[in-house]
Each structure stands twice: as structure tokens, then as C-alpha cells.
Design a protein around this motif. Structure first.
Motif, PDB file in Angstrom:
ATOM      1  N   ARG A  66       8.629  -5.258  13.377  1.00 29.51           N
ATOM      2  CA  ARG A  66       7.216  -5.460  13.723  1.00 29.51           C
ATOM      3  C   ARG A  66       6.871  -6.934  13.647  1.00 29.51           C
ATOM      4  O   ARG A  66       7.052  -7.576  12.608  1.00 29.51           O
ATOM      5  N   PHE A  67       6.400  -7.488  14.764  1.00 28.55           N
ATOM      6  CA  PHE A  67       5.794  -8.813  14.782  1.00 28.55           C
ATOM      7  C   PHE A  67       4.325  -8.659  14.426  1.00 28.55           C
ATOM      8  O   PHE A  67       3.670  -7.698  14.857  1.00 28.55           O
ATOM      9  N   SER A  68       3.774  -9.624  13.686  1.00 27.48           N
ATOM     10  CA  SER A  68       2.388  -9.472  13.258  1.00 27.48           C
ATOM     11  C   SER A  68       1.723 -10.820  13.036  1.00 27.48           C
ATOM     12  O   SER A  68       2.371 -11.866  13.047  1.00 27.48           O
ATOM     13  N   ALA A  69       0.406 -10.769  12.851  1.00 22.67           N
ATOM     14  CA  ALA A  69      -0.389 -11.956  12.512  1.00 22.67           C
ATOM     15  C   ALA A  69      -1.371 -11.571  11.428  1.00 22.67           C
ATOM     16  O   ALA A  69      -1.939 -10.473  11.449  1.00 22.67           O
ATOM     17  N   SER A  83      -2.907 -18.255  11.684  1.00 21.33           N
ATOM     18  CA  SER A  83      -1.703 -19.068  11.840  1.00 21.33           C
ATOM     19  C   SER A  83      -0.496 -18.477  11.130  1.00 21.33           C
ATOM     20  O   SER A  83       0.638 -18.852  11.428  1.00 21.33           O
ATOM     21  N   LEU A  84      -0.705 -17.556  10.178  1.00 23.20           N
ATOM     22  CA  LEU A  84       0.416 -16.958   9.465  1.00 23.20           C
ATOM     23  C   LEU A  84       0.903 -15.732  10.236  1.00 23.20           C
ATOM     24  O   LEU A  84       0.147 -14.804  10.497  1.00 23.20           O
ATOM     25  N   ARG A  85       2.173 -15.750  10.593  1.00 25.37           N
ATOM     26  CA  ARG A  85       2.771 -14.646  11.324  1.00 25.37           C
ATOM     27  C   ARG A  85       3.776 -13.926  10.452  1.00 25.37           C
ATOM     28  O   ARG A  85       4.279 -14.479   9.485  1.00 25.37           O
ATOM     29  N   GLY A  86       4.067 -12.697  10.827  1.00 25.07           N
ATOM     30  CA  GLY A  86       5.018 -11.910  10.066  1.00 25.07           C
ATOM     31  C   GLY A  86       6.068 -11.276  10.954  1.00 25.07           C
ATOM     32  O   GLY A  86       5.839 -11.032  12.144  1.00 25.07           O
ATOM     33  N   PHE A  87       7.227 -11.015  10.370  1.00 27.05           N
ATOM     34  CA  PHE A  87       8.286 -10.277  11.050  1.00 27.05           C
ATOM     35  C   PHE A  87       8.948  -9.391  10.006  1.00 27.05           C
ATOM     36  O   PHE A  87       9.623  -9.886   9.093  1.00 27.05           O
ATOM     37  N   ARG A  97      19.333   2.328   4.304  1.00 26.63           N
ATOM     38  CA  ARG A  97      18.416   1.451   5.028  1.00 26.63           C
ATOM     39  C   ARG A  97      17.793   0.424   4.089  1.00 26.63           C
ATOM     40  O   ARG A  97      17.522   0.700   2.927  1.00 26.63           O
ATOM     41  N   SER A  98      17.582  -0.770   4.634  1.00 27.94           N
ATOM     42  CA  SER A  98      16.852  -1.822   3.925  1.00 27.94           C
ATOM     43  C   SER A  98      15.688  -2.270   4.788  1.00 27.94           C
ATOM     44  O   SER A  98      15.810  -2.340   6.018  1.00 27.94           O
ATOM     45  N   ALA A  99      14.574  -2.547   4.158  1.00 27.06           N
ATOM     46  CA  ALA A  99      13.379  -3.021   4.856  1.00 27.06           C
ATOM     47  C   ALA A  99      13.003  -4.372   4.267  1.00 27.06           C
ATOM     48  O   ALA A  99      12.764  -4.490   3.058  1.00 27.06           O
ATOM     49  N   ILE A 100      12.946  -5.384   5.111  1.00 30.07           N
ATOM     50  CA  ILE A 100      12.690  -6.757   4.668  1.00 30.07           C
ATOM     51  C   ILE A 100      11.462  -7.292   5.394  1.00 30.07           C
ATOM     52  O   ILE A 100      11.316  -7.112   6.605  1.00 30.07           O
ATOM     53  N   PHE A 101      10.595  -7.959   4.649  1.00 32.32           N
ATOM     54  CA  PHE A 101       9.436  -8.611   5.268  1.00 32.32           C
ATOM     55  C   PHE A 101       9.603 -10.120   5.170  1.00 32.32           C
ATOM     56  O   PHE A 101       9.914 -10.660   4.105  1.00 32.32           O
ATOM     57  N   THR A 102       9.386 -10.800   6.290  1.00 34.90           N
ATOM     58  CA  THR A 102       9.426 -12.262   6.317  1.00 34.90           C
ATOM     59  C   THR A 102       8.172 -12.776   7.003  1.00 34.90           C
ATOM     60  O   THR A 102       7.492 -12.037   7.738  1.00 34.90           O
ATOM     61  N   GLN A 103       7.843 -14.034   6.775  1.00 31.87           N
ATOM     62  CA  GLN A 103       6.633 -14.613   7.343  1.00 31.87           C
ATOM     63  C   GLN A 103       6.887 -16.058   7.734  1.00 31.87           C
ATOM     64  O   GLN A 103       7.918 -16.630   7.397  1.00 31.87           O
ATOM     65  N   SER A 104       5.921 -16.640   8.464  1.00 30.00           N
ATOM     66  CA  SER A 104       6.130 -17.983   9.021  1.00 30.00           C
ATOM     67  C   SER A 104       5.826 -19.101   8.028  1.00 30.00           C
ATOM     68  O   SER A 104       5.678 -20.259   8.423  1.00 30.00           O
TER      69      SER A 104
END
Length: 305
Positions: A66-69, A83-87, A97-104
Motif C-alpha cells: 500500500r502506497f499512502s500519504a 509530505s510524509l508518504r508511506g509504503f 508472512r511478514s508485514a513491514i511499514f516504511t515511510q519517506s
């Protein structure tokens, strides 16, 4: 797994405060509410096994991402203030399964749950719908580490394309390889190709319609690829404070775990599944915020049903 603190702040109070500050509707996500769910594939590198025995990172698999803002309503048209985005991405097979959250930005805006609640309360709109800037400035002066994220974004504004953005994990994960060796890593998701290629005038990227449309055009052209990297720790690196980066992090040794290729879009409901799950070989970060964010996400998810 660390427990969230039993002080004034709780995951529920954080969810409520996030929505109040952003003016979000009741069933919206509490953070990163604007987004686009996508699907793709993950191919591991030959180096992945050196870092982790997790099958989610050492075996090929399908990916749901998921791409996000952040700071936008789900139906926002203009994203100039977001301005902060997420992936976020989920990879691996059933049971692994692994679920990882990253951001800009490579840091979070609060070190503890209590500090996060105080940060949000200082920005709560008054009866006139405006923030009390004197209150915000007083809080920032007393908590300078809460400005690290905004300072980074001010110097590193995101490129016009979601597909050309570099995303960072703010947490330090203990990774264990097949030899039983464990070290901390941070995730970094870097676009394959020239980072920051502006496909249109930057002003056009103010519109979420542009962001989504540009992303869909790249997906159709098979032009959305990311390297999933593991930044390796060094002695003395802080692993408990998500408001601070590791020293020389930009030049830090990184191992490519694999490559994500985005192949299509999905309904946003498809990305409402479990989050923050980790397959054996990737442990839970020891900082306070990881446990709190995991609990807060579950609360926010339940309210969306």
C-alpha cells in the motif's frame, strides 16, 4: 514483545488524537488514511540468507502493498500539506508472512507513547478550528527530538512520484540467520533506477489524483520496482529511540534482501488485513513505539469495519 506503557497515553487515546488533529471521519485510518493498495512479487537476493532465516525474505512470494500519504483525508484532492508518504508491504507464504511499514522519513516524530500523545494534544485545534501556535512552539522547545522528522522532510521533500520515493523503516529489527547469528537491521526500500525523476511539474503532484494516476501508468508500463535493503547495525547504535537515526546512516553498509515488482492495483479493502506480523527470523523491535503502533493499528482497523 514489549508492552505499551500504562501511563496517561494508551493506543486508544492515540487513535482518537490522530483523528481529531487531522479532522478524519470516524471510519478512516488514524494515520496515512489516503492510499492505494497494490499487488506484486518479491524475489530474494542470494545475500538474504546471510541476514535472516525468515522464509518471508528468503523465498519468492506474492506481495500485497500500500502506497499512502499522511495528514490527508481518504478522499483528499490536494496533497500539498501531506509530505510524509508511506509504503507498507506484506510478503511470504501462509504461516510465514511478514508485514513491514516504511515511510519517506527515517525517523518517527515521538520517542514514547506519552510523548506522542502530548505532541498531538499540543496541535489539537481550538474552538476556532486553528492550532495554538504558541502552545506548539512551547512543546517543541521542550521536546526538540519531535522536530527531527519535520526537519528531515523540509530538507528532503518527496519527488513527484510515489514510485520514485525512498522509504525508510524507523524501527531496529533483530534479524537472525540460519547460523543463529542475530544483529539489528533497519529496512530501507529504494526505487530501482534514477531516484526522484520528476515525471511532471512538481506543482502537479499536489493532486492525489495525479499521484494515483501516475502510479497506475507506471504499473502498466512495468516501471515500479524497489530494492528491499537491510541497513546493518554497528556497536553502540541506538535501538530504543525512533526519533534518532543511526550515525552515518546514509553511508551505512546495506544488504539487498530482494526486489519488489508492483504488477497491479487492488481495492483498498484488500490492504485492511493484519499488520506488523513478522515471520521467524525477524524479531519484534525493542522500542516502545513498535508495540504501541501495533496495538493502535488493531484498534483503528476494528473501527473501520
Amino acid at each position: 514483545m514489549p508492552q505499551f506503557p500504562s501511563g496517561a497515553a494508551t493506543p486508544t487515546s492515540i487513535v482518537d488524537a490522530l483523528k481529531a488533529v487531522a479532522g478524519l471521519p470516524p471510519k478512516a485510518r488514524a494515520s496515512f488514511s489516503w492510499g492505494q493498495c497494490v499487488r506484486g512479487t518479491y524475489s530474494p537476493s542470494h545475500q538474504a540468507k546471510e541476514i535472516t532465516k525468515s522464509r518471508s525474505f528468503t523465498k519468492p512470494s506474492r506481495v500485497l502493498a500500500r502506497f499512502s500519504a499522511d495528514g490527508c483525508t481518504p478522499d483528499a484532492v490536494v496533497t500539498g500539506r501531506c509530505s510524509l508518504r508511506g509504503f507498507s508491504f506484506r510478503l511470504g507464504s501462509e504461516g510465514q508472512r511478514s508485514a513491514i511499514f516504511t515511510q519517506s522519513a527515517p525517523v518517527h516524530f515521538a520517542r514514547t507513547l506519552d510523548q506522542m500523545l502530548a505532541f498531538l494534544q499540543a496541535r489539537m485545534p481550538g474552538p476556532d478550528g486553528k492550532q495554538d501556535m504558541a502552545q506548539v512552539e512551547a512543546f517543541s522547545a521542550a521536546n526538540p527530538e519531535t522536530l527531527h522528522q519535520a526537519s528531515y522532510l523540509a530538507v528532503h521533500p518527496p519527488p513527484a512520484s510515489l514510485a520514485c520515493t525512498t522509504y525508510w523503516g524507523v524501527h531496529a529489527f533483530p534479524a537472525t540467520n540460519a547460523k543463529g547469528e542475530t544483529r539489528f537491521i533497519k529496512f530501507k526500500v529504494a526505487p530501482v533506477g534514477e531516484e526522484g525523476r520528476p515525471p511532471e511539474d512538481a506543482a502537479t503532484a499536489e493532486f492525489t489524483g495525479f499521484l494515483r494516476g501516475e502510479l497506475e501508468a507506471r504499473i502498466r508500463a512495468r516501471d515500479v520496482r524497489f530494492s528491499v535493503l537491510a541497513l546493518l547495525d554497528q556497536p553502540g547504535d541506538p535501538v530504543m529511540d525512533v526519533t534518532n537515526r543511526w550515525p552515518d546512516e546514509d553511508a551505512r553498509e546495506a544488504v539487498r534482501l530482494g526486489t519488489i515488482v508492483i504488477t497491479g492495483t487492488e481495492s483498498n479493502e484488500a490492504c485492511d488485513g493484519s499488520a506488523f506480523n513478522l515471520a521467524e527470523g525477524i524479531g519484534h523491535p525493542p522500542d516502545e513505539m513498535f508495540a504501541a503502533r501495533r496495538a493502535a493499528y488493531a484498534i483503528s482497523q476494528a473501527r473501520r469495519r
